[in-house]
Structures are given as structure tokens and as C-alpha cells.
Design a protein around this motif. Structure first.
Motif, PDB file in Angstrom:
ATOM      1  N   GLY A  62      87.838  83.892  17.564  1.00  0.00           N
ATOM      2  CA  GLY A  62      87.015  84.632  18.509  1.00  0.00           C
ATOM      3  C   GLY A  62      85.681  83.992  18.855  1.00  0.00           C
ATOM      4  O   GLY A  62      84.866  84.601  19.557  1.00  0.00           O
ATOM      5  N   LEU A  63      85.446  82.775  18.389  1.00  0.00           N
ATOM      6  CA  LEU A  63      84.186  82.075  18.673  1.00  0.00           C
ATOM      7  C   LEU A  63      84.423  80.991  19.715  1.00  0.00           C
ATOM      8  O   LEU A  63      85.552  80.519  19.882  1.00  0.00           O
ATOM      9  CB  LEU A  63      83.639  81.457  17.385  1.00  0.00           C
ATOM     10  CG  LEU A  63      83.357  82.451  16.256  1.00  0.00           C
ATOM     11  CD1 LEU A  63      83.069  81.713  14.960  1.00  0.00           C
ATOM     12  CD2 LEU A  63      82.203  83.354  16.636  1.00  0.00           C
ATOM     13  N   PRO A  64      83.363  80.553  20.424  1.00  0.00           N
ATOM     14  CA  PRO A  64      83.529  79.448  21.372  1.00  0.00           C
ATOM     15  C   PRO A  64      84.076  78.220  20.632  1.00  0.00           C
ATOM     16  O   PRO A  64      83.533  77.821  19.603  1.00  0.00           O
ATOM     17  CB  PRO A  64      82.116  79.198  21.897  1.00  0.00           C
ATOM     18  CG  PRO A  64      81.363  80.460  21.627  1.00  0.00           C
ATOM     19  CD  PRO A  64      81.974  81.044  20.386  1.00  0.00           C
ATOM     20  N   ALA A  78      76.581  77.129  20.405  1.00  0.00           N
ATOM     21  CA  ALA A  78      76.938  78.051  19.326  1.00  0.00           C
ATOM     22  C   ALA A  78      78.436  78.039  19.033  1.00  0.00           C
ATOM     23  O   ALA A  78      78.991  79.027  18.558  1.00  0.00           O
ATOM     24  CB  ALA A  78      76.458  79.450  19.637  1.00  0.00           C
ATOM     25  N   GLY A  79      79.095  76.910  19.293  1.00  0.00           N
ATOM     26  CA  GLY A  79      80.537  76.809  19.124  1.00  0.00           C
ATOM     27  C   GLY A  79      80.952  76.295  17.750  1.00  0.00           C
ATOM     28  O   GLY A  79      80.118  75.857  16.954  1.00  0.00           O
ATOM     29  N   VAL A  80      82.246  76.361  17.490  1.00  0.00           N
ATOM     30  CA  VAL A  80      82.810  75.951  16.211  1.00  0.00           C
ATOM     31  C   VAL A  80      84.108  75.174  16.415  1.00  0.00           C
ATOM     32  O   VAL A  80      84.723  75.257  17.476  1.00  0.00           O
ATOM     33  CB  VAL A  80      83.109  77.153  15.290  1.00  0.00           C
ATOM     34  CG1 VAL A  80      81.864  77.947  14.995  1.00  0.00           C
ATOM     35  CG2 VAL A  80      84.181  78.032  15.868  1.00  0.00           C
ATOM     36  N   LEU A  81      84.475  74.455  15.381  1.00  0.00           N
ATOM     37  CA  LEU A  81      85.797  73.835  15.321  1.00  0.00           C
ATOM     38  C   LEU A  81      86.312  73.996  13.901  1.00  0.00           C
ATOM     39  O   LEU A  81      85.593  73.693  12.938  1.00  0.00           O
ATOM     40  CB  LEU A  81      85.742  72.347  15.680  1.00  0.00           C
ATOM     41  CG  LEU A  81      87.089  71.621  15.557  1.00  0.00           C
ATOM     42  CD1 LEU A  81      88.050  72.075  16.642  1.00  0.00           C
ATOM     43  CD2 LEU A  81      86.909  70.120  15.604  1.00  0.00           C
ATOM     44  N   PHE A  82      87.539  74.514  13.784  1.00  0.00           N
ATOM     45  CA  PHE A  82      88.236  74.592  12.515  1.00  0.00           C
ATOM     46  C   PHE A  82      89.493  73.742  12.675  1.00  0.00           C
ATOM     47  O   PHE A  82      90.315  74.014  13.567  1.00  0.00           O
ATOM     48  CB  PHE A  82      88.646  76.032  12.184  1.00  0.00           C
ATOM     49  CG  PHE A  82      87.478  76.952  11.986  1.00  0.00           C
ATOM     50  CD1 PHE A  82      86.805  76.977  10.772  1.00  0.00           C
ATOM     51  CD2 PHE A  82      87.065  77.799  12.994  1.00  0.00           C
ATOM     52  CE1 PHE A  82      85.730  77.832  10.585  1.00  0.00           C
ATOM     53  CE2 PHE A  82      85.998  78.664  12.813  1.00  0.00           C
ATOM     54  CZ  PHE A  82      85.316  78.681  11.604  1.00  0.00           C
ATOM     55  N   LEU A  83      89.652  72.711  11.850  1.00  0.00           N
ATOM     56  CA  LEU A  83      90.763  71.784  11.977  1.00  0.00           C
ATOM     57  C   LEU A  83      91.436  71.627  10.623  1.00  0.00           C
ATOM     58  O   LEU A  83      90.814  71.145   9.672  1.00  0.00           O
ATOM     59  CB  LEU A  83      90.241  70.426  12.469  1.00  0.00           C
ATOM     60  CG  LEU A  83      91.267  69.352  12.770  1.00  0.00           C
ATOM     61  CD1 LEU A  83      91.997  69.671  14.068  1.00  0.00           C
ATOM     62  CD2 LEU A  83      90.587  67.990  12.892  1.00  0.00           C
ATOM     63  N   ARG A  84      92.708  72.067  10.528  1.00  0.00           N
ATOM     64  CA  ARG A  84      93.481  71.851   9.293  1.00  0.00           C
ATOM     65  C   ARG A  84      93.904  70.397   9.302  1.00  0.00           C
ATOM     66  O   ARG A  84      94.664  69.966  10.172  1.00  0.00           O
ATOM     67  CB  ARG A  84      94.689  72.772   9.235  1.00  0.00           C
ATOM     68  CG  ARG A  84      95.444  72.654   7.902  1.00  0.00           C
ATOM     69  CD  ARG A  84      96.738  73.457   7.892  1.00  0.00           C
ATOM     70  NE  ARG A  84      96.674  74.661   8.663  1.00  0.00           N
ATOM     71  CZ  ARG A  84      96.655  75.895   8.149  1.00  0.00           C
ATOM     72  NH1 ARG A  84      96.681  76.071   6.856  1.00  0.00           N
ATOM     73  NH2 ARG A  84      96.620  76.947   8.953  1.00  0.00           N
ATOM     74  N   LEU A  85      93.419  69.630   8.346  1.00  0.00           N
ATOM     75  CA  LEU A  85      93.643  68.195   8.339  1.00  0.00           C
ATOM     76  C   LEU A  85      95.057  67.846   7.906  1.00  0.00           C
ATOM     77  O   LEU A  85      95.641  68.495   7.034  1.00  0.00           O
ATOM     78  CB  LEU A  85      92.636  67.511   7.425  1.00  0.00           C
ATOM     79  CG  LEU A  85      91.165  67.707   7.852  1.00  0.00           C
ATOM     80  CD1 LEU A  85      90.227  67.099   6.840  1.00  0.00           C
ATOM     81  CD2 LEU A  85      90.925  67.124   9.240  1.00  0.00           C
ATOM     82  N   ALA A  86      95.586  66.794   8.555  1.00  0.00           N
ATOM     83  CA  ALA A  86      96.942  66.331   8.253  1.00  0.00           C
ATOM     84  C   ALA A  86      96.959  65.587   6.930  1.00  0.00           C
ATOM     85  O   ALA A  86      95.999  65.068   6.476  1.00  0.00           O
ATOM     86  CB  ALA A  86      97.420  65.410   9.372  1.00  0.00           C
TER      87      ALA A  86
END
Length: 86
Positions: A62-64, A78-86
Motif C-alpha cells: 500500500g505504499l508508493p 516517501a516510497g519503498v522497495l521490498f525485494l525478495r532476493l534470489a
């Protein structure tokens, strides 16, 4: 446990060098690694990270949302990045 492994607030933490307006780190919990990046400013930021991270973008927070192309991180204000790493 699967939900807990995808959270950014559990596990070991290693901070990632980025622009001073960005707080970035990798969380490692039960063999799951997640890159987390927050834009702490009210303007978009593009920053080069110290490594070439690859993986699956985690959505639905729900965040930018930002993006990552190789070492180049782009985050909206005010944005985010969530990255599940390989």
C-alpha cells in the motif's frame, strides 16, 4: 512462518550503502533474504547501490513503490522497495 520470513522487521540486518536520503538494508531470516529500501525524502530519488540485487518485488504493502534495475534504485517521494532476493 512463511509470512514472518517475508517481514522486514525480523532477522539479521545488513545495511546497504545508498544515497543519504535512502535507508536501505537486507534482512536475512530462515534462508529468506529481503532488500528493503525507504526514500526518507519528499522528492523522488535515484541511487546506485553497492551490489547488483535481483529477485522478486513484493507488492501489496500500500505504499508508493520503487524499482530496481541492476544497481540502480529508483524510489518515488516517501516510497519503498521490498525485494525478495534470489
Amino acid at each position: 512462518l512463511a509470512q514472518r520470513a517475508a517481514r522486514a522487521d525480523v532477522g539479521d540486518i545488513a545495511f546497504v550503502h545508498a544515497d543519504k536520503r535512502v535507508l536501505a538494508f537486507v534482512r536475512d531470516f530462515e534462508r529468506t533474504r529481503i532488500l528493503v529500501a525507504f526514500n526518507l525524502s519528499d522528492a523522488p530519488v535515484t541511487a546506485e547501490l553497492g551490489a547488483d540485487y535481483r529477485g522478486e518485488v513484493l507488492r501489496g504493502h500500500g505504499l508508493p513503490e520503487g524499482s530496481l534495475a541492476g544497481k540502480m534504485l529508483s524510489l518515488p517521494a516517501a516510497g519503498v522497495l521490498f525485494l525478495r532476493l534470489a
